[in-house]
Design an enzyme around this catalytic site. Sequence first.
Site, mmCIF file in Angstrom:
data_model
loop_
_atom_site.group_PDB
_atom_site.id
_atom_site.type_symbol
_atom_site.label_atom_id
_atom_site.label_comp_id
_atom_site.label_asym_id
_atom_site.label_seq_id
_atom_site.Cartn_x
_atom_site.Cartn_y
_atom_site.Cartn_z
ATOM 1 N N TYR A 235 29.613 9.400 15.356
ATOM 2 C CA TYR A 235 30.822 8.756 14.843
ATOM 3 C C TYR A 235 32.084 9.181 15.596
ATOM 4 O O TYR A 235 33.132 8.563 15.427
ATOM 5 C CB TYR A 235 31.027 9.091 13.353
ATOM 6 C CG TYR A 235 29.901 8.709 12.435
ATOM 7 C CD1 TYR A 235 28.859 7.872 12.847
ATOM 8 C CD2 TYR A 235 29.870 9.188 11.121
ATOM 9 C CE1 TYR A 235 27.824 7.539 11.991
ATOM 10 C CE2 TYR A 235 28.840 8.851 10.259
ATOM 11 C CZ TYR A 235 27.814 8.036 10.700
ATOM 12 O OH TYR A 235 26.793 7.711 9.836
ATOM 13 N N GLN B 155 18.271 10.314 4.667
ATOM 14 C CA GLN B 155 19.371 9.357 4.535
ATOM 15 C C GLN B 155 18.988 8.049 5.222
ATOM 16 O O GLN B 155 18.601 8.044 6.384
ATOM 17 C CB GLN B 155 20.644 9.926 5.175
ATOM 18 C CG GLN B 155 21.849 9.014 5.019
ATOM 19 C CD GLN B 155 23.087 9.562 5.707
ATOM 20 O OE1 GLN B 155 23.685 8.894 6.537
ATOM 21 N NE2 GLN B 155 23.475 10.798 5.364
ATOM 22 N N SER C 53 34.990 3.432 3.028
ATOM 23 C CA SER C 53 36.103 2.500 3.051
ATOM 24 C C SER C 53 37.279 3.156 3.754
ATOM 25 O O SER C 53 37.412 4.378 3.760
ATOM 26 C CB SER C 53 36.509 2.100 1.624
ATOM 27 O OG SER C 53 37.633 1.231 1.663
#
Length: 284
Positions: A56, A172, A242
Amino acid sequence: MATSKLSLSSKIKLRDGYEIPILGFGTYELEGKDAYEGVTWALQCGYRLIDSAEWYENEREVGQAILDFCKKTGTPREEIYYTTKLKLNNGYDHVKKAIKRSLETCGLGYIDLYLIHGPLGGAEARKNSWRAICDFQKENLTLLRSIGISTFGVRHMQELIDTGLPMPVVHQIDLHPFMTRTEIVEFSQKQGMLLEAWGPLTRGLRLEHPTLLILSKKYQTSPAHILLRYSIEKGFVPLPKSASKERIKTNAEFFNFYLTAQEVGELDSLDEYLTTDWDPTSCP
């Protein structure tokens, strides 16, 4: 613990004895200022599980947001559960270096949960990655607490079993009513793994589905809350993401109702193998 009595502060005990918060905040596609602000807002709203990854490219901002929040509020670092993930299955020594790099980048002193991000690279690469993570944990018990995997198929997990190494404590993967992954879930749980659900809100692709709208009307809530409650009822830890401060807040406000077993079954029946991002579970 009855699901009707759960709250944002609830935790689940993992097989290795550590506890993990019942709701997490995902940071996929949040970079720079957005990552820092998103994590800060999430922590202010009461989230205590923050999910990052080397892939990320936000470990530094995520770690700094956690450190700043802890300093400003007097919150002990131990109350924040930080997850990050291995980017590449590129060899035993490289994996150990990647773990050290993630530790240095986040600046948090230790990692609560470290995952293999995916099964790409082939069987030997996967096994070498897992061996390196297990060895690093054994050699550095205070630096790497829990270890696990992400987006593995049943065959990939069986490979790990065959190595004789310790099994992951967390798996996950993308889970929601439109991607139930029944076989993978059952296999993971049989091995004692907790399931974390990334993309629990279907990345917005099914929020207007009639079944969700009916349940939303019944419980006077939003389709997003129905999906998050579904994860909880299934025993998963959802990781909604979000960049909106208001949505981060409202995503955590679904503990005032619960779904019946029949309703969970109805949602399970919506499975259509909806892939919302990547799906390497069948890679060689």
